[in-house]
Scaffold this motif. Structure first.
Motif, PDB file in Angstrom:
ATOM      1  N   ALA A 102      96.691  51.899  81.448  1.00  0.00           N
ATOM      2  CA  ALA A 102      97.617  50.771  81.294  1.00  0.00           C
ATOM      3  C   ALA A 102      97.849  50.555  79.805  1.00  0.00           C
ATOM      4  CB  ALA A 102      97.054  49.514  81.953  1.00  0.00           C
ATOM      5  N   GLU A 103      98.587  51.478  79.220  1.00  0.00           N
ATOM      6  CA  GLU A 103      98.767  51.546  77.773  1.00  0.00           C
ATOM      7  C   GLU A 103      99.820  50.529  77.317  1.00  0.00           C
ATOM      8  OE1 GLU A 103     100.792  55.231  79.619  1.00  0.00           O
ATOM      9  OE2 GLU A 103      99.428  53.642  80.156  1.00  0.00           O
ATOM     10  N   ARG A 184      94.542  42.631  84.855  1.00  0.00           N
ATOM     11  CA  ARG A 184      93.501  43.587  85.178  1.00  0.00           C
ATOM     12  C   ARG A 184      93.814  44.282  86.502  1.00  0.00           C
ATOM     13  NH1 ARG A 184      88.486  39.400  86.621  1.00  0.00           N
ATOM     14  NH2 ARG A 184      89.224  38.792  88.701  1.00  0.00           N
ATOM     15  N   PHE A 185      93.030  45.302  86.798  1.00  0.00           N
ATOM     16  CA  PHE A 185      93.195  46.162  87.964  1.00  0.00           C
ATOM     17  C   PHE A 185      92.108  45.815  88.975  1.00  0.00           C
ATOM     18  CE2 PHE A 185      92.279  50.067  90.275  1.00  0.00           C
ATOM     19  CZ  PHE A 185      93.484  50.733  90.412  1.00  0.00           C
ATOM     20  N   ALA A 186      92.470  45.746  90.258  1.00  0.00           N
ATOM     21  CA  ALA A 186      91.479  45.463  91.296  1.00  0.00           C
ATOM     22  C   ALA A 186      91.620  46.464  92.435  1.00  0.00           C
ATOM     23  CB  ALA A 186      91.642  44.043  91.827  1.00  0.00           C
ATOM     24  N   ALA A 187      90.493  47.030  92.847  1.00  0.00           N
ATOM     25  CA  ALA A 187      90.431  47.865  94.054  1.00  0.00           C
ATOM     26  C   ALA A 187      90.030  46.962  95.212  1.00  0.00           C
ATOM     27  CB  ALA A 187      89.418  48.979  93.876  1.00  0.00           C
ATOM     28  N   VAL A 188      90.717  47.093  96.345  1.00  0.00           N
ATOM     29  CA  VAL A 188      90.516  46.165  97.457  1.00  0.00           C
ATOM     30  C   VAL A 188      90.579  46.893  98.795  1.00  0.00           C
ATOM     31  CG1 VAL A 188      91.514  44.200  96.196  1.00  0.00           C
ATOM     32  CG2 VAL A 188      93.012  45.645  97.599  1.00  0.00           C
ATOM     33  N   TYR A 189      90.003  46.258  99.806  1.00  0.00           N
ATOM     34  CA  TYR A 189      90.334  46.565 101.199  1.00  0.00           C
ATOM     35  C   TYR A 189      91.526  45.691 101.558  1.00  0.00           C
ATOM     36  CZ  TYR A 189      85.979  49.164 101.879  1.00  0.00           C
ATOM     37  OH  TYR A 189      84.963  50.090 101.804  1.00  0.00           O
ATOM     38  N   ALA A 190      92.489  46.268 102.261  1.00  0.00           N
ATOM     39  CA  ALA A 190      93.758  45.581 102.498  1.00  0.00           C
ATOM     40  C   ALA A 190      94.160  45.652 103.970  1.00  0.00           C
ATOM     41  CB  ALA A 190      94.860  46.188 101.630  1.00  0.00           C
ATOM     42  N   PRO A 191      93.716  44.693 104.793  1.00  0.00           N
ATOM     43  CA  PRO A 191      94.180  44.651 106.185  1.00  0.00           C
ATOM     44  C   PRO A 191      95.706  44.623 106.253  1.00  0.00           C
ATOM     45  CG  PRO A 191      92.346  43.146 105.878  1.00  0.00           C
ATOM     46  CD  PRO A 191      92.729  43.628 104.513  1.00  0.00           C
ATOM     47  N   ASP A 197      94.381  52.910 103.459  1.00  0.00           N
ATOM     48  CA  ASP A 197      93.596  53.624 102.461  1.00  0.00           C
ATOM     49  C   ASP A 197      92.928  52.577 101.590  1.00  0.00           C
ATOM     50  OD1 ASP A 197      92.505  55.625 100.886  1.00  0.00           O
ATOM     51  OD2 ASP A 197      94.412  56.665 100.568  1.00  0.00           O
ATOM     52  N   PHE A 198      92.092  53.012 100.647  1.00  0.00           N
ATOM     53  CA  PHE A 198      91.695  52.103  99.593  1.00  0.00           C
ATOM     54  C   PHE A 198      92.969  51.661  98.876  1.00  0.00           C
ATOM     55  CE2 PHE A 198      87.848  54.831  99.915  1.00  0.00           C
ATOM     56  CZ  PHE A 198      86.923  53.828 100.223  1.00  0.00           C
ATOM     57  N   HIS A 199      93.037  50.375  98.531  1.00  0.00           N
ATOM     58  CA  HIS A 199      94.269  49.848  97.960  1.00  0.00           C
ATOM     59  C   HIS A 199      93.997  49.336  96.553  1.00  0.00           C
ATOM     60  CE1 HIS A 199      98.363  48.619  98.148  1.00  0.00           C
ATOM     61  NE2 HIS A 199      98.136  47.321  98.170  1.00  0.00           N
ATOM     62  N   ALA A 200      95.033  49.298  95.728  1.00  0.00           N
ATOM     63  CA  ALA A 200      94.923  48.796  94.360  1.00  0.00           C
ATOM     64  C   ALA A 200      96.006  47.762  94.103  1.00  0.00           C
ATOM     65  CB  ALA A 200      95.055  49.942  93.359  1.00  0.00           C
ATOM     66  N   VAL A 201      95.640  46.696  93.406  1.00  0.00           N
ATOM     67  CA  VAL A 201      96.570  45.633  93.049  1.00  0.00           C
ATOM     68  C   VAL A 201      96.314  45.229  91.605  1.00  0.00           C
ATOM     69  CG1 VAL A 201      96.783  44.759  95.410  1.00  0.00           C
ATOM     70  CG2 VAL A 201      95.000  43.842  93.901  1.00  0.00           C
ATOM     71  N   ASP A 232      91.444  49.324  84.384  1.00  0.00           N
ATOM     72  CA  ASP A 232      92.377  50.163  85.138  1.00  0.00           C
ATOM     73  C   ASP A 232      91.555  50.976  86.131  1.00  0.00           C
ATOM     74  OD1 ASP A 232      91.288  52.321  83.606  1.00  0.00           O
ATOM     75  OD2 ASP A 232      92.818  52.047  82.071  1.00  0.00           O
ATOM     76  N   ALA A 233      92.146  52.008  86.706  1.00  0.00           N
ATOM     77  CA  ALA A 233      91.472  52.764  87.767  1.00  0.00           C
ATOM     78  C   ALA A 233      90.201  53.463  87.286  1.00  0.00           C
ATOM     79  CB  ALA A 233      92.424  53.797  88.357  1.00  0.00           C
ATOM     80  N   ALA A 234      90.086  53.693  85.987  1.00  0.00           N
ATOM     81  CA  ALA A 234      88.874  54.330  85.477  1.00  0.00           C
ATOM     82  C   ALA A 234      87.640  53.479  85.743  1.00  0.00           C
ATOM     83  CB  ALA A 234      89.011  54.576  83.971  1.00  0.00           C
ATOM     84  N   ASP A 235      87.821  52.161  85.835  1.00  0.00           N
ATOM     85  CA  ASP A 235      86.700  51.246  86.071  1.00  0.00           C
ATOM     86  C   ASP A 235      86.461  50.967  87.550  1.00  0.00           C
ATOM     87  OD1 ASP A 235      86.343  50.986  83.336  1.00  0.00           O
ATOM     88  OD2 ASP A 235      87.549  49.164  83.189  1.00  0.00           O
ATOM     89  N   ALA A 236      87.367  51.376  88.417  1.00  0.00           N
ATOM     90  CA  ALA A 236      87.299  50.934  89.817  1.00  0.00           C
ATOM     91  C   ALA A 236      87.460  52.062  90.821  1.00  0.00           C
ATOM     92  CB  ALA A 236      88.363  49.866  90.061  1.00  0.00           C
TER      93      ALA A 236
END
Length: 273
Positions: A102-103, A184-191, A197-201, A232-236
């Motif tokens: 996320a530059e 910031r970036f968050a990895a979540v479960y998304a009903p 799939d694993f979801h990102a928001v 970003d995704a590198a952390d999650a």
């Protein structure tokens, strides 16, 4: 709200390594709200797992597998909602900085031009910028699995005009940071997410609270369950390895709510709880 979620992973461990999993629900829930089970086996034998907590409440499960077939099964039931996430001054500083995917520093002029009308009317008010940036990203990109590489950042995504949830989130985060909004970036479960799939928001700091933006609109935001949070995704990432080669063979994710899915008014501020 009752939510059930989990995953099944099968990983070929080619070389012995240290492997990190981020598939468990974050530590934001009280013990009476969460029931869960994590099982890891290597060629049918149990593998020792140790848990590491990150400052944001994420839970990293660390393994040291030898070569073989690693199977990971995780299942959780969440009853009720977690306390909304509050931002600190340290987080405000951290999540204004550019990061690997996320530059934001490459977007300063572009973001100021694209959102000039919003800035002129509302200034840099995060509550106004969050939904407008998410809507802009959603309109600008096409959701096309397989069009992006794991190394693509927000600039690559903007140029390609397509990507998946990870790419949508990186572009949203980069634009918000470029506009002076901690994001910031968050990895979540998304009903409700389709494809599941694993979801990102993305999340933005409004006042002292974090609110979510999902430019893909693939799942109602109020149903999301946090897994991990970072720059970003590198952390999650749901799986990361150090010191050896692995191959992901199977990845299956499920996430449902008890009853109908909630609606989602995209103009409302919604937190991941």
């Amino acid at each position: 709200m009752k939510r059930e979620m989990g995953c099944h992973l099968e990983i070929e461990v080619v070389d012995g390594c240290e492997l990190e999993l981020q598939v468990a629900v974050s530590g934001a829930y009280d013990s009476d709200q969460l029931r869960e089970d994590l099982r890891c086996t290597l060629d049918g034998r149990p593998v020792e797992v140790r848990e590491v907590r990150d400052p944001g409440g994420g839970r990293i499960h660390v393994l040291d597998p030898t070569p073989g077939r690693l199977v990971v099964d995780y299942a959780a039931t969440v009853q009720g909602r977690a306390r909304p996430s509050r931002g600190s001054e340290w987080e405000r500083s951290l999540y204004l900085r550019p990061s690997r995917y996320a530059e934001a520093d490459t977007f300063f002029g572009f973001a100021a031009t694209e959102f000039a009308a919003v800035l002129e009317e509302h200034g840099d008010a995060p509550a106004q910028l969050l939904p407008r940036v998410a809507a802009w990203v959603g309109a600008r990109l096409d959701y096309v699995p397989g069009t992006s590489k794991p190394t693509d950042g927000a600039s690559d995504t903007l140029l390609a005009g397509a990507g998946v949830c990870r790419d949508y989130s990186h572009l949203t985060v980069a634009l918000l940071r470029a506009l002076g909004v901690p994001a910031r970036f968050a990895a979540v479960y998304a009903p409700g997410c389709d494809p599941m799939d694993f979801h990102a928001v993305a999340e933005a700091l409004v006042g002292d609270r974090w609110y979510v933006a999902d430019a893909t609109c693939l799942a109602p935001r109020s149903s999301l369950v946090r897994i991990a949070t970072g720059r970003d995704a590198a952390d999650a990432a749901f799986c990361d390895n150090h010191g050896g080669q692995i191959e992901l063979l199977v990845s299956q994710v499920h996430a449902i709510v008890d009853g109908p899915l909630p609606g989602d008014d995209l103009d409302e501020l919604v937190a991941i709880t």
